[in-house]
Design an enzyme around this catalytic site. Structure first.
Site, mmCIF file in Angstrom:
data_model
loop_
_atom_site.group_PDB
_atom_site.id
_atom_site.type_symbol
_atom_site.label_atom_id
_atom_site.label_comp_id
_atom_site.label_asym_id
_atom_site.label_seq_id
_atom_site.Cartn_x
_atom_site.Cartn_y
_atom_site.Cartn_z
ATOM 1 C CB CYS B 84 -0.901 0.006 1.241
ATOM 2 S SG CYS B 84 -1.838 1.551 1.439
ATOM 3 C CB CYS B 197 -2.598 3.969 -5.810
ATOM 4 S SG CYS B 197 -3.974 3.317 -4.816
#
Lengths: 234, 234
Positions: B84, B197
């Site tokens: 992440c 992302c």
């Protein structure tokens, strides 16, 4: 944090990843936080299940599997899923070692198939030699009034190729070979094909086809969501 | 059993699953047992990272992340990966709390991009508002002699749609929208798009395209295999 679901994976890794993918895909969510909390023990080093079932002098996979069961219980998971059909050879031992309920993919799948086809139907079971020789599905299907049709030696050979030489070896999947396995299963008299190896779930999910089939991995994913308190995306 | 890799996932679940899929797909193996042993803590209930970064009165995600770090250290993992990008806002705190090395996806990706484009190039960073506003990639790219090009408000709006309304909401991915995001990033002067992302890694992996891009998730997967002693499939 008390996780909702514990997954004993690594048998093999692609199957466990496909299981998690199916689990999240089947869960009704609006954001990350609506998903179940999952802990995956992806211990690929667990010895081969079929090798042990066919030859008990080989390393016994239940030893590290029981370590994982204890670890997930220490983490207080609410339910345990094991996305490996062959590992269910050890189900009674695994279940007895766990405080958390362990879902039985074999029994859940047999019960689901019984909802799809008439009593007495022939079900073409596709799985490893370990799963087939131990009669895991044969017993479970008979218990719900269905007849297990085991693969011919020629089909089993091709199933082994798909499982061990392609999925487990990280090699490209042969679509034609998988279709041929399904075709010959139907020709042998099956009313439905039972995808009884989570490695075969990989081509089953990758290739669209018109054969009647039910995938044990999907059945386990749905049961896991419901038992762990998630909401199914219907 | 001492696992090779600990993964802090759930941010979101699809991204962590894609990370594991990429990790196994990039590992050279002949059988299950050649794969790395991985433990994935998929705690989807971790509060939203961007919400906290933009408003510190929101729940702080680093609290459960640090719990996961301690848990993975207790299990003696050799290396920790966090698929992440936005969570790397807390990298220093996470790294300080861990005995096992924690891979820095941001720095690894910036270093990799520097191998692909000439010094001084403009890199179109695509990520959450949390990642962009915190300047995570801006600092890392400047440190390797590159220029970070942040998205326009219109592009960021569409990136938010892809991340939050599609991937994280379990809805179908809009291929045209993703292509339009890449197209406008290039038109704004980027020499390469940085997929910063791991939710955007989902369309990046799903849709083939001809734009120059580098996916931070792939960089992290390769680094994880190498650091954990696996063999890359080249």
């Amino acid at each position: 944090m008390r996780p909702d679901v514990g997954v004993i994976g690594g048998m093999g890794p692609d199957a466990a990843i496909l299981f998690l993918h199916t689990l999240t895909g089947m869960t009704k969510v609006a954001s990350d936080q609506d998903h179940l909390d999952v802990e995956l023990l992806q211990h690929c080093s667990i010895p081969d299940r079929t090798a042990y079932i066919l030859d008990h002098t080989q390393p016994n996979p239940v030893v590290p599997i029981l370590d994982d069961v204890r670890e997930l219980n220490r983490r207080q998971v609410q339910v345990i899923a094991i996305p490996c059909n062959t590992a269910h050879f050890f189900f009674d031992e695994i279940s007895a070692a766990s405080e958390a309920p362990v879902l039985n993919m074999i029994d859940l799948t047999a019960a689901h198939v019984a909802e799809l086809v008439p009593p007495g139907s022939s079900v073409g079971v596709l799985g490893t030699r370990g799963t087939i020789s131990s009669g895991l599905y044969q017993h479970a299907l008979e218990a719900v009034g269905l007849h297990a049709l085991n693969p011919s030696e020629a089909v089993q050979h091709d199933v082994d190729t798909l499982i061990f030489d392609q999925v487990k070896a990280n090699q490209p999947l042969d679509r034609d070979l998988y279709m041929s396995v399904l075709e010959r299963t139907m020709q042998a008299g099956a009313q439905i094909a039972l995808i009884g190896c989570t490695e075969l779930s990989v081509p089953e999910h990758a290739f669209a086809h018109d054969y009647a089939s039910v995938d044990a991995l999907d059945v386990l994913a749905r049961a896991t969501i419901v038992r762990a308190g998630g909401t199914l995306k219907l």
